[in-house]
Design an enzyme around this catalytic site. Structure first.
Site, PDB file in Angstrom:
ATOM      1  N   LYS A 133      -1.395  12.433  -8.839  1.00 41.31           N
ATOM      2  CA  LYS A 133      -0.412  12.043  -8.393  1.00 41.31           C
ATOM      3  C   LYS A 133       0.630  12.152  -9.444  1.00 41.31           C
ATOM      4  O   LYS A 133       1.823  12.117  -9.066  1.00 41.31           O
ATOM      5  CB  LYS A 133      -0.860  10.458  -8.128  1.00 41.31           C
ATOM      6  CG  LYS A 133      -1.715  10.213  -6.984  1.00 41.31           C
ATOM      7  CD  LYS A 133      -2.512   8.852  -6.933  1.00 41.31           C
ATOM      8  CE  LYS A 133      -3.437   8.824  -5.709  1.00 41.31           C
ATOM      9  NZ  LYS A 133      -4.293   7.331  -5.632  1.00 41.31           N
ATOM     10  N   GLN A 193      -4.964   2.299  -9.506  1.00 42.70           N
ATOM     11  CA  GLN A 193      -5.965   3.165  -8.792  1.00 42.70           C
ATOM     12  C   GLN A 193      -7.446   2.476  -8.423  1.00 42.70           C
ATOM     13  O   GLN A 193      -7.880   1.722  -9.761  1.00 42.70           O
ATOM     14  CB  GLN A 193      -6.418   4.504  -9.723  1.00 42.70           C
ATOM     15  CG  GLN A 193      -7.254   5.679  -9.303  1.00 42.70           C
ATOM     16  CD  GLN A 193      -6.739   6.291  -8.013  1.00 42.70           C
ATOM     17  OE1 GLN A 193      -5.763   6.183  -7.810  1.00 42.70           O
ATOM     18  NE2 GLN A 193      -7.725   6.551  -7.050  1.00 42.70           N
ATOM     19  N   ASP A 215       1.055   1.603  -1.761  1.00 47.61           N
ATOM     20  CA  ASP A 215      -0.163   2.120  -1.329  1.00 47.61           C
ATOM     21  C   ASP A 215      -0.382   1.262  -0.113  1.00 47.61           C
ATOM     22  O   ASP A 215      -1.561   1.578   0.671  1.00 47.61           O
ATOM     23  CB  ASP A 215      -1.415   1.529  -2.410  1.00 47.61           C
ATOM     24  CG  ASP A 215      -2.042   2.703  -3.138  1.00 47.61           C
ATOM     25  OD1 ASP A 215      -2.302   3.823  -2.462  1.00 47.61           O
ATOM     26  OD2 ASP A 215      -2.534   2.345  -4.299  1.00 47.61           O
TER      27      ASP A 215
END
Ligand code: GUN
Length: 284
Positions: free
Chosen positions: A53, A97, A120
């Site tokens: 990412k 994450q 997200d």
């Protein structure tokens, strides 16, 4: 005729090139898109994903702010970091994450992220907006799945779509996005009575169960579009999807490979949400 292979890698690269242009344009107006990527602990898979990412950000002209916390960092420390990132104008998107270490309450952490920076799409506000069919940050893997289906030219409206898996990250949101697009959606899971029968009714099949080769070729409806979200590591080190690729390819009209299908699209959609968040910040 065997199914055509949906090239998620190529599609993701072209989206990323387009986003790089948009990021450049924003930067020329004084707004460099910024994504904070927070990693807690040293889970090897998470480390790999976070590295990918951050690299993708750099290539697209998006500033990535790395925050690596030790595995024993407290929930309070993480919440304090999120509060600072929420208040930081250089940060347009925040990604924590998952999974988090067991001593940290994941729900509490996701709730702490400003929904306007929740690239997200995991904050309950964005989850709720998605369920209502309202504009919001769509979670990245489901957004990538929809783009892949659309790339085949298959009409979603009126199609029977079958989703295998009911996770908060993939199954539930992709079902909501398919409903929004007027598909007839069935969500299957480990307690589904006749899974093969349900799969056989699918014009569009999304498999997200995390079991290698679980979906057998003969289950697939001829002409179906098959999206394989599974990324399963086999004992020999190779990656395999949830669908028996060779068998399914004999019946489907289009199918995603593993790797090179859904995975690259997840990252492309994360960058897309980040550039969008940066663009919105200029309108505020
Ligand atoms: N862990 C597995 N998939 C994801 C994802 O899409 N976002 C985050 N933040 N963590 C994940």
């Amino acid at each position: 005729m065997p199914a055509s292979i949906i090239d998620g890698k190529a599609m993701a690269l072209s989206i990323r090139a387009e986003l790089a242009q948009q990021a450049l344009h924003l930067a020329s107006r004084g707004v460099k898109p910024g994504l904070a990527v927070v990693l807690v602990g040293s889970d090897p898979a998470s480390q790999v994903y976070v590295k990918m990412k951050r690299k993708a950000c750099a290539e697209a002209g998006i500033e990535s702010f790395a925050h690596d916390l030790a595995g024993d960092a407290s929930e309070k420390t993480l919440l304090g970091l999120i509060a600072r990132l929420n208040a930081d104008n250089a940060v347009h998107g925040i990604l924590v994450q998952l999974p988090l270490p067991k001593h940290i309450d994941e729900k509490k952490v996701l709730l702490a992220i400003d929904p306007a920076k929740d690239v997200d799409g995991f904050h309950p506000v964005n989850v709720g907006l998605l369920a209502l069919g309202e504009p919001c940050f769509a979670p990245c893997t489901p957004a990538g799945i929809i783009a892949l289906i659309e790339s085949t030219g298959k009409k979603i409206e009126g199609a029977n779509a079958v989703v295998l898996g009911r996770s908060n990250i993939v199954g539930k949101p992709v079902a909501a996005m398919l409903i929004k697009r007027n598909a007839t959606v069935t969500v299957c899971h480990s307690k589904t009575a006749d899974l093969a029968g349900e799969v056989g009714s699918a014009d569009i099949l999304v498999a997200a169960i995390g079991r290698p080769g679980f979906v057998k070729g003969p289950w697939i409806k001829p002409g179906a579009v098959v999206i394989d979200v599974g990324i399963n590591r086999l004992p020999d080190g190779k990656l395999a999807g949830d669908v028996d690729f060779k068998g399914a390819r004999e019946r489907a009209s289009a199918i995603t490979p593993v790797p090179g299908g859904v995975g690259p699209m997840t990252i492309a959609m994360l960058l897309k949400n980040t550039v969008e968040a940066a663009g919105r910040s200029t309108a505020r």
